[in-house]
Scaffold this motif. Structure first.
Motif, PDB file in Angstrom:
ATOM      1  N   LEU B 303       0.844  -1.204   0.000  1.00  0.00           N
ATOM      2  CA  LEU B 303       0.000   0.000   0.000  1.00  0.00           C
ATOM      3  C   LEU B 303       0.874   1.248   0.000  1.00  0.00           C
ATOM      4  O   LEU B 303       0.654   2.186  -0.763  1.00  0.00           O
ATOM      5  CB  LEU B 303      -0.902   0.021   1.231  1.00  0.00           C
ATOM      6  CG  LEU B 303      -2.127  -0.885   1.252  1.00  0.00           C
ATOM      7  CD1 LEU B 303      -2.924  -0.647   2.529  1.00  0.00           C
ATOM      8  CD2 LEU B 303      -3.017  -0.635   0.051  1.00  0.00           C
ATOM      9  N   SER B 304       1.882   1.230   0.869  1.00  0.00           N
ATOM     10  CA  SER B 304       2.741   2.405   0.963  1.00  0.00           C
ATOM     11  C   SER B 304       3.451   2.679  -0.366  1.00  0.00           C
ATOM     12  O   SER B 304       3.479   3.821  -0.837  1.00  0.00           O
ATOM     13  CB  SER B 304       3.749   2.181   2.082  1.00  0.00           C
ATOM     14  OG  SER B 304       4.727   3.164   2.078  1.00  0.00           O
ATOM     15  N   THR B 305       3.982   1.613  -0.987  1.00  0.00           N
ATOM     16  CA  THR B 305       4.706   1.799  -2.249  1.00  0.00           C
ATOM     17  C   THR B 305       3.807   2.374  -3.338  1.00  0.00           C
ATOM     18  O   THR B 305       4.195   3.312  -4.038  1.00  0.00           O
ATOM     19  CB  THR B 305       5.272   0.457  -2.733  1.00  0.00           C
ATOM     20  OG1 THR B 305       6.020  -0.129  -1.672  1.00  0.00           O
ATOM     21  CG2 THR B 305       6.168   0.636  -3.940  1.00  0.00           C
ATOM     22  N   PHE B 306       2.613   1.835  -3.477  1.00  0.00           N
ATOM     23  CA  PHE B 306       1.760   2.264  -4.594  1.00  0.00           C
ATOM     24  C   PHE B 306       0.909   3.480  -4.254  1.00  0.00           C
ATOM     25  O   PHE B 306       0.238   4.026  -5.115  1.00  0.00           O
ATOM     26  CB  PHE B 306       0.904   1.108  -5.095  1.00  0.00           C
ATOM     27  CG  PHE B 306       1.733   0.034  -5.759  1.00  0.00           C
ATOM     28  CD1 PHE B 306       2.172   0.189  -7.058  1.00  0.00           C
ATOM     29  CD2 PHE B 306       2.108  -1.113  -5.062  1.00  0.00           C
ATOM     30  CE1 PHE B 306       2.960  -0.776  -7.667  1.00  0.00           C
ATOM     31  CE2 PHE B 306       2.892  -2.085  -5.658  1.00  0.00           C
ATOM     32  CZ  PHE B 306       3.326  -1.915  -6.968  1.00  0.00           C
ATOM     33  N   CYS B 307       0.902   3.862  -2.963  1.00  0.00           N
ATOM     34  CA  CYS B 307       0.294   5.141  -2.622  1.00  0.00           C
ATOM     35  C   CYS B 307       1.340   6.241  -2.748  1.00  0.00           C
ATOM     36  O   CYS B 307       1.015   7.417  -2.663  1.00  0.00           O
ATOM     37  CB  CYS B 307      -0.247   5.139  -1.201  1.00  0.00           C
ATOM     38  SG  CYS B 307      -1.801   4.284  -1.053  1.00  0.00           S
ATOM     39  N   ARG B 308       2.607   5.832  -2.883  1.00  0.00           N
ATOM     40  CA  ARG B 308       3.725   6.781  -2.889  1.00  0.00           C
ATOM     41  C   ARG B 308       3.657   7.654  -1.646  1.00  0.00           C
ATOM     42  O   ARG B 308       3.801   8.878  -1.700  1.00  0.00           O
ATOM     43  CB  ARG B 308       3.693   7.678  -4.152  1.00  0.00           C
ATOM     44  CG  ARG B 308       3.458   6.980  -5.462  1.00  0.00           C
ATOM     45  CD  ARG B 308       4.368   5.844  -5.739  1.00  0.00           C
ATOM     46  NE  ARG B 308       5.773   6.189  -5.870  1.00  0.00           N
ATOM     47  CZ  ARG B 308       6.763   5.302  -5.693  1.00  0.00           C
ATOM     48  NH1 ARG B 308       6.487   4.053  -5.349  1.00  0.00           N
ATOM     49  NH2 ARG B 308       8.016   5.670  -5.834  1.00  0.00           N
ATOM     50  N   LYS B 309       3.412   6.999  -0.518  1.00  0.00           N
ATOM     51  CA  LYS B 309       3.180   7.714   0.738  1.00  0.00           C
ATOM     52  C   LYS B 309       3.700   6.839   1.860  1.00  0.00           C
ATOM     53  O   LYS B 309       3.649   5.613   1.752  1.00  0.00           O
ATOM     54  CB  LYS B 309       1.654   7.870   0.930  1.00  0.00           C
ATOM     55  CG  LYS B 309       1.138   9.270   0.990  1.00  0.00           C
ATOM     56  CD  LYS B 309      -0.309   9.244   1.411  1.00  0.00           C
ATOM     57  CE  LYS B 309      -0.451   9.710   2.828  1.00  0.00           C
ATOM     58  NZ  LYS B 309      -1.562   9.167   3.539  1.00  0.00           N
ATOM     59  N   PRO B 310       4.183   7.414   2.946  1.00  0.00           N
ATOM     60  CA  PRO B 310       4.587   6.547   4.065  1.00  0.00           C
ATOM     61  C   PRO B 310       3.386   5.779   4.595  1.00  0.00           C
ATOM     62  O   PRO B 310       2.257   6.255   4.496  1.00  0.00           O
ATOM     63  CB  PRO B 310       5.082   7.528   5.124  1.00  0.00           C
ATOM     64  CG  PRO B 310       5.129   8.860   4.498  1.00  0.00           C
ATOM     65  CD  PRO B 310       4.305   8.839   3.263  1.00  0.00           C
ATOM     66  N   ILE B 311       3.669   4.596   5.156  1.00  0.00           N
ATOM     67  CA  ILE B 311       2.584   3.879   5.815  1.00  0.00           C
ATOM     68  C   ILE B 311       2.148   4.738   6.988  1.00  0.00           C
ATOM     69  O   ILE B 311       2.968   5.345   7.684  1.00  0.00           O
ATOM     70  CB  ILE B 311       3.045   2.477   6.277  1.00  0.00           C
ATOM     71  CG1 ILE B 311       1.859   1.640   6.773  1.00  0.00           C
ATOM     72  CG2 ILE B 311       4.113   2.545   7.361  1.00  0.00           C
ATOM     73  CD1 ILE B 311       0.959   1.145   5.693  1.00  0.00           C
ATOM     74  N   PHE B 312       0.850   4.842   7.176  1.00  0.00           N
ATOM     75  CA  PHE B 312       0.326   5.723   8.221  1.00  0.00           C
ATOM     76  C   PHE B 312       0.536   5.059   9.585  1.00  0.00           C
ATOM     77  O   PHE B 312       0.189   3.905   9.772  1.00  0.00           O
ATOM     78  CB  PHE B 312      -1.166   5.972   7.965  1.00  0.00           C
ATOM     79  CG  PHE B 312      -1.754   7.101   8.748  1.00  0.00           C
ATOM     80  CD1 PHE B 312      -1.723   8.395   8.253  1.00  0.00           C
ATOM     81  CD2 PHE B 312      -2.345   6.875   9.981  1.00  0.00           C
ATOM     82  CE1 PHE B 312      -2.265   9.438   8.969  1.00  0.00           C
ATOM     83  CE2 PHE B 312      -2.898   7.915  10.698  1.00  0.00           C
ATOM     84  CZ  PHE B 312      -2.858   9.201  10.196  1.00  0.00           C
ATOM     85  N   GLY B 313       1.110   5.795  10.518  1.00  0.00           N
ATOM     86  CA  GLY B 313       1.223   5.314  11.895  1.00  0.00           C
ATOM     87  C   GLY B 313       2.126   4.105  12.068  1.00  0.00           C
ATOM     88  O   GLY B 313       1.725   3.101  12.669  1.00  0.00           O
ATOM     89  N   TYR B 314       3.357   4.199  11.560  1.00  0.00           N
ATOM     90  CA  TYR B 314       4.279   3.059  11.645  1.00  0.00           C
ATOM     91  C   TYR B 314       4.446   2.517  13.068  1.00  0.00           C
ATOM     92  O   TYR B 314       4.315   1.303  13.273  1.00  0.00           O
ATOM     93  CB  TYR B 314       5.632   3.459  11.039  1.00  0.00           C
ATOM     94  CG  TYR B 314       6.722   2.418  11.143  1.00  0.00           C
ATOM     95  CD1 TYR B 314       6.806   1.365  10.230  1.00  0.00           C
ATOM     96  CD2 TYR B 314       7.676   2.478  12.160  1.00  0.00           C
ATOM     97  CE1 TYR B 314       7.810   0.413  10.325  1.00  0.00           C
ATOM     98  CE2 TYR B 314       8.684   1.522  12.262  1.00  0.00           C
ATOM     99  CZ  TYR B 314       8.746   0.494  11.345  1.00  0.00           C
ATOM    100  OH  TYR B 314       9.738  -0.446  11.439  1.00  0.00           O
ATOM    101  N   PRO B 315       4.699   3.364  14.081  1.00  0.00           N
ATOM    102  CA  PRO B 315       4.862   2.806  15.430  1.00  0.00           C
ATOM    103  C   PRO B 315       3.623   2.031  15.887  1.00  0.00           C
ATOM    104  O   PRO B 315       3.737   0.973  16.496  1.00  0.00           O
ATOM    105  CB  PRO B 315       5.099   4.039  16.312  1.00  0.00           C
ATOM    106  CG  PRO B 315       5.557   5.095  15.380  1.00  0.00           C
ATOM    107  CD  PRO B 315       4.892   4.826  14.067  1.00  0.00           C
ATOM    108  N   ALA B 316       2.449   2.552  15.559  1.00  0.00           N
ATOM    109  CA  ALA B 316       1.217   1.856  15.945  1.00  0.00           C
ATOM    110  C   ALA B 316       1.094   0.534  15.186  1.00  0.00           C
ATOM    111  O   ALA B 316       0.577  -0.461  15.720  1.00  0.00           O
ATOM    112  CB  ALA B 316       0.007   2.735  15.662  1.00  0.00           C
ATOM    113  N   MET B 317       1.579   0.522  13.940  1.00  0.00           N
ATOM    114  CA  MET B 317       1.526  -0.716  13.156  1.00  0.00           C
ATOM    115  C   MET B 317       2.422  -1.774  13.786  1.00  0.00           C
ATOM    116  O   MET B 317       2.037  -2.938  13.916  1.00  0.00           O
ATOM    117  CB  MET B 317       1.983  -0.467  11.713  1.00  0.00           C
ATOM    118  CG  MET B 317       1.035   0.371  10.900  1.00  0.00           C
ATOM    119  SD  MET B 317      -0.604  -0.334  10.823  1.00  0.00           S
ATOM    120  CE  MET B 317      -0.723  -0.730   9.094  1.00  0.00           C
ATOM    121  N   VAL B 318       3.625  -1.369  14.184  1.00  0.00           N
ATOM    122  CA  VAL B 318       4.535  -2.319  14.838  1.00  0.00           C
ATOM    123  C   VAL B 318       3.902  -2.787  16.147  1.00  0.00           C
ATOM    124  O   VAL B 318       3.855  -3.985  16.450  1.00  0.00           O
ATOM    125  CB  VAL B 318       5.909  -1.656  15.103  1.00  0.00           C
ATOM    126  CG1 VAL B 318       6.786  -2.572  15.929  1.00  0.00           C
ATOM    127  CG2 VAL B 318       6.581  -1.313  13.790  1.00  0.00           C
TER     128      VAL B 318
END
Lengths: 271, 592
Positions: B303-318
């Motif tokens: 999603l991040s690659t094809f949105c050309r955007k950082p993944i939202f909320g990386y710390p929360a994702m981890v």
């Protein structure tokens, strides 16, 4: 030409997500569950509330995802916006979800206590349910209200439940095969056991399901509230003939119920 | 200088057998796992087709099947034992030998060293052994179709005793169940070897600058999955050993006294069938997350690659990956609300199961927020990743019904459950695998998967997947149980639902057929696909800094130095819309 600001895929995804939302939501307005025929209305109420809450989330999340896919596929845009996260947003939806789930959890505990843990009324009718490959047997106590002992070592063609012939309490017990008679409006305790493998006693219209586990006697209770004929299913895979393991529950008036029992006792003595 | 290096490298490449068959190279092992897993998926999918054929047209005679398999389809009609064997093996093969093997063995092996900047796994030989033990397990499972008197195991993929313990209880519990136990034992051993390897590799072999909070979410997920697997599988190991003893050496771990089976009173005493259920689900529920987490990781990265955007909320994702991993150990009892365990336990599992929904919801919201204000590129991997989110939401919301113990009374063991886990565990993970295969294919084979075929495969799969599994919820709400050989011969209450079953089956056939497009695309693109550049998706991960196809040794000892996290897409001020992890801060504005 405006349309082509977005690739065809964006329109395709938008359409599919829209269909998921519309058909998915609409189809839950059909009453899929069989009409309730017992006192377990709290399960139905729970289902209805869950349909509403999950329905809102379903429409919101699927709908927004579909809309976002369409909206942000605009290829005229120069570049994505660099947004690594938002503390406020994340805390909000974490707390929001947690609160909703906590409320659901507390409610679930309450209903579970009421339907499963709460002791049955003392005047409840006791019926022993014995499952085996691939039939149900139902044992009713005699007028003394006490069951005789069951012991598998006495099992024979004429005594498939293994009623202990030496136990006087069992003398007037009567049993039926695959047909369960219950008086309407009277609490009933099913004492469920199995002779061989794990089975499960399931009557969809009563919202009652309880596994029958060999080596255990597991009780569950409810009140059948509507006269009629209901199918009893085995819902735990139990072998080759699992699909044939159907019983029938007849919910009848108390008078008719007593007649049936008397009739069974007479048949028993006739032997 | 470069020439010297190439010559040197050339010398290190071993011969055919060591390179492609008994390889200790993580990339080759990953591809071996992936292709073997796809093969078992095709077999298991074929079984699903037969299962659906039987449910929609119960006990109908299909002369062609009678000719092909006279033993299983006498007169063209499937025998009930065969039906039971099919759903048992379908579940076993799909859950363990396809999903777990493809996600963890396949992508785990292939991606972990690449994404952390290591040359290989910590224990390459153990890694090779893990694949061959897995393959042995699979062959043992499949051989039960040919060599086992009574046919393969037939007590369901959950193998509840006494049904699975007593050979008089069902034909498949003759030798078939023993084959199953041995096959599972091999699988568990293989998974443990892989898991130890993954955990060690991620903890100790990360390259300079790759601290844990710079790991791509794929690696985070695979790491957590491996740890969960190591901790959860021993419970099943113990259980299958006990089951084996019960079956062959007269013990009574799962067999209580008073069992009366096939006209005989058995001498067993003192065992408990519920013990198996606890042990099985102590693995079984973490297993759900073993296959969910990697797919979540892939989805986040894609999603991040094809949105050309950082993944939202990386710390929360981890955090939610870790939360899901740990909580997965205390939710198993939600499979047992009506099993006869102490009902007070139901209260506990009701609450814990709802708690685990919180990190799952966080992930969903973060994925949605990743789309927000993006410039989305709808390539094939992205389409699968987006569909993953949709399936995950549908499956997750239906899971709330099942988490609520009172509602589960009605829904347990019905098609509602089948629908639920085919969305969340089976479907979402499957779509994760498709997304990942399309995404990392250029790294694996140096060629792109065909985009037209890929998209065709996607549309058919996405639509028929919903049409197959969504209507099952209605069957379940009505009360129709799973695992019925013939749902209408004995039960009149399911007769009116039969048209739904026909609809489901027709869609299932289309879904099955569409997978052949994928198989064709996979092999065709491997040989004839368009040549891939080193970084065809303009992605940031370390794996994209290497050539396509990958060199035999990843970095040949010159491991890269990581300067940033992998999600700097559309970084403000940067010249390009992506910043690979090796680009230093000061260079960001210049070259990139």
């Amino acid at each position: 030409m405006k349309l082509l600001k977005r690739p065809l895929e964006a329109w395709g995804m938008f359409l599919i997500f829209a269909l998921i939302v519309v058909i998915g939501t609409a189809s839950f307005f059909i009453k899929w569950m069989p009409p309730l025929a017992s006192n377990r209305i709290s399960i139905d109420q729970m289902m209805n509330v869950l349909f509403i809450i999950t329905g809102i989330f379903f429409v919101l999340v699927q709908g927004l995802t579909g809309y976002f896919i369409w909206k942000y596929s605009d290829q005229n845009k120069e570049r994505s916006t660099y947004i690594p996260g938002s503390y406020a947003l994340e805390v909000t939806w974490t707390l929001g979800t947690a609160i909703i789930l906590a409320v659901l959890g507390i409610w679930g505990v309450k209903v579970w206590k009421k339907t499963v843990i709460q002791a049955p009324p003392p005047n409840a009718l006791q019926v022993e349910v014995v499952a085996q490959q691939f039939s149900w047997s139902f044992l009713y106590p005699g007028p003394d209200g006490v069951f005789g002992k069951l012991n598998p070592k006495y099992i024979s063609f004429l005594n498939p439940l293994g009623i202990d012939p030496k136990d006087s309490a069992g003398k007037q017990d009567v049993w039926t095969k695959d047909d369960l008679y219950l008086p309407v409006g009277k609490p009933v305790v099913l004492r469920i056991r199995s002779l061989d493998v794990v089975h499960s006693f399931f009557v969809p219209a009563f919202r009652v399901k309880q596994d029958a586990v060999p080596g255990m006697t597991i009780s569950t209770w409810f009140i059948p509230e509507k006269k009629g004929k209901y199918e009893i299913a085995c819902s735990q895979f139990c072998g080759r003939g699992h699909y044939t393991m159907r019983g029938t529950c007849f919910v009848v008036s108390n008078v008719r119920f007593q007649k049936e029992l008397a009739h069974l006792r007479k048949e028993d003595e006739g032997e | 200088m470069t020439v010297d290096k190439q010559v040197e490298r050339h010398h290190k490449i071993p011969g055919f057998w060591q390179h492609y068959i008994f390889s200790t190279n993580h990339k080759v092992i990953g591809i071996q796992y992936l292709i073997t897993a796809f093969a078992s998926a095709l077999i298991a999918a074929g079984m699903a087709m037969l299962i659906r054929l039987e449910i929609a047209w119960p006990e109908h005679s299909w002369p062609i099947l009678g000719t092909l398999f006279p033993g299983a389809f006498p007169g063209g009609v499937m025998r009930p034992e065969v039906y039971a064997a099919l759903f048992t093996m379908h579940g076993t093969l799909m859950v363990f030998f396809f999903l777990s093997a493809a996600l963890v063995g396949g992508f785990g092996n292939f991606l972990i060293p690449l994404q952390i900047g290591a040359d290989d796994m910590a224990f390459p030989f153990l890694n090779m052994l893990s694949y061959w033990v897995y393959l042995t397990g699979l062959l043992v499972m499949l051989s039960s179709f040919f060599f086992s008197p009574g046919g393969p195991a037939s007590a369901g993929w959950t193998s509840y005793p006494p049904l699975s313990a007593l050979k008089t209880a069902i034909a498949g519990s003759d030798w078939g169940q023993s084959f199953w136990i041995v096959g599972m034992a091999f699988f568990i051993i293989s998974f443990t070897m892989g898991g130890l390897n993954f955990v060690t590799t991620v903890l100790s072999m990360r390259t300079r600058g790759m601290h844990m909070m710079r790991l791509p979410l794929t690696t985070w997920a695979l790491f957590t999955t491996a740890a969960v697997g190591i901790l959860a599988f021993p419970a099943l190991t113990a259980a299958v050993v006990m089951l084996f003893l019960d079956r062959h050496f007269g013990t009574s771990f799962f067999l209580p006294s008073g069992l009366y089976v096939a006209g005989k009173l058995l001498p067993n005493k003192g065992g408990s069938p519920l013990l198996w259920q606890h042990l099985f689900w102590f693995l079984g529920h973490p297993e759900v997350y073993i296959v969910m987490l990697p797919a979540m990781g892939f989805t986040s990265d894609i999603l991040s690659t094809f949105c050309r955007k950082p993944i939202f909320g990386y710390p929360a994702m981890v955090g939610s990956i870790l939360a899901i991993g740990s909580l997965s150990f205390i939710v198993w009892g939600h499979h047992m609300f009506v099993s006869g365990m102490n009902p007070y336990l139901g209260l506990f599992f009701d609450i814990t199961t709802l708690i685990i929904a919180v990190p799952s919801a966080i992930k969903t919201f973060n994925w949605m927020a990743t789309l927000w204000e993006a410039k989305i590129q709808l390539r094939t991997p992205m389409l699968f990743a987006l569909a993953f989110v949709s399936l995950f939401v549908t499956g997750g919301l239906s899971g709330i019904f099942l988490a609520m113990a009172p509602a589960d009374i009605q829904l347990h063991d019905t098609y509602f459950v089948i629908s639920h886990f085919h969305f969340i565990m089976a479907g979402a993970s499957l779509f994760g695998i498709f997304a990942a295969t399309n995404f990392w294919f250029p790294k694996m084979f140096g060629r792109m998967m065909n985009e037209t075929l890929g998209k065709f495969h996607f549309w058919i799969t996405f639509i028929t997947y919903y049409c197959t599994f969504f209507p099952m919820m209605f069957l379940g709400l009505h009360g129709e149980m799973r695992r019925l050989y013939d749902p209408v011969q004995y039960y009149t209450m399911f007769k009116s639902l039969q048209p739904i079953n026909v609809f489901i089956s027709i869609n299932a056939f289309a879904l099955g057929a569409a997978q052949l497009v994928f198989v064709f695309n996979f092999f065709w693109s491997m040989l004839r696909g368009e040549k891939a550049s080193a970084n065809p998706w303009n992605a940031n991960g370390l794996e994209w800094t290497l050539s396509s196809p990958l060199p035999y040794e990843n970095w040949e000892g010159n491991s890269p130095e990581v300067q940033r996290w992998p999600y700097d897409y559309s970084y403000p001020g940067a010249a390009k819309d992506y910043l690979p992890q090796v680009v230093p801060e000061q260079a960001a504005a210049g070259n990139y």
